[in-house]
Design a protein around this motif. Sequence first.
Motif, mmCIF file in Angstrom:
data_model
loop_
_atom_site.group_PDB
_atom_site.id
_atom_site.type_symbol
_atom_site.label_atom_id
_atom_site.label_comp_id
_atom_site.label_asym_id
_atom_site.label_seq_id
_atom_site.Cartn_x
_atom_site.Cartn_y
_atom_site.Cartn_z
ATOM 1 N N MET A 1 0.840 -1.189 0.000
ATOM 2 C CA MET A 1 0.000 0.000 0.000
ATOM 3 C C MET A 1 0.882 1.249 0.000
ATOM 4 N N ASN A 2 0.604 2.161 -0.895
ATOM 5 C CA ASN A 2 1.340 3.425 -0.926
ATOM 6 C C ASN A 2 0.834 4.340 0.182
ATOM 7 N N THR A 3 1.773 5.050 0.804
ATOM 8 C CA THR A 3 1.392 5.985 1.854
ATOM 9 C C THR A 3 1.913 7.370 1.514
ATOM 10 N N ILE A 4 1.233 8.359 2.039
ATOM 11 C CA ILE A 4 1.663 9.745 1.888
ATOM 12 C C ILE A 4 2.585 10.047 3.055
ATOM 13 N N GLU A 5 3.789 10.486 2.770
ATOM 14 C CA GLU A 5 4.735 10.777 3.850
ATOM 15 C C GLU A 5 4.706 12.232 4.284
#
Length: 90
Positions: A1-5
Amino acid sequence: MNTIETLQILITNKCKNPCKFCHFSSNKKGTELQLNIINNIIKQAKELKIKKIVFNGGEPLEHSNFSNLLKIANKYGYQPFIVTNGQNFK
């Protein structure tokens, strides 16, 4: 899953400098986000496990409640980064 950093929050478009290259349509009078809106944004960022908050603008130090914005960010465990031209530092 891609996450916003990192989340950049454009808290105001107020700025004393009329830079031609600025893409934020900054001006001396400007407008700014209200504290309750910024609080909700930061609260949601925390819930989404966003790691970094950046206050941007115009000139973020021109926000009329800037010190309270720092308190809100700290309340949620953030030490926000600030993109500034530095002219308000004395």
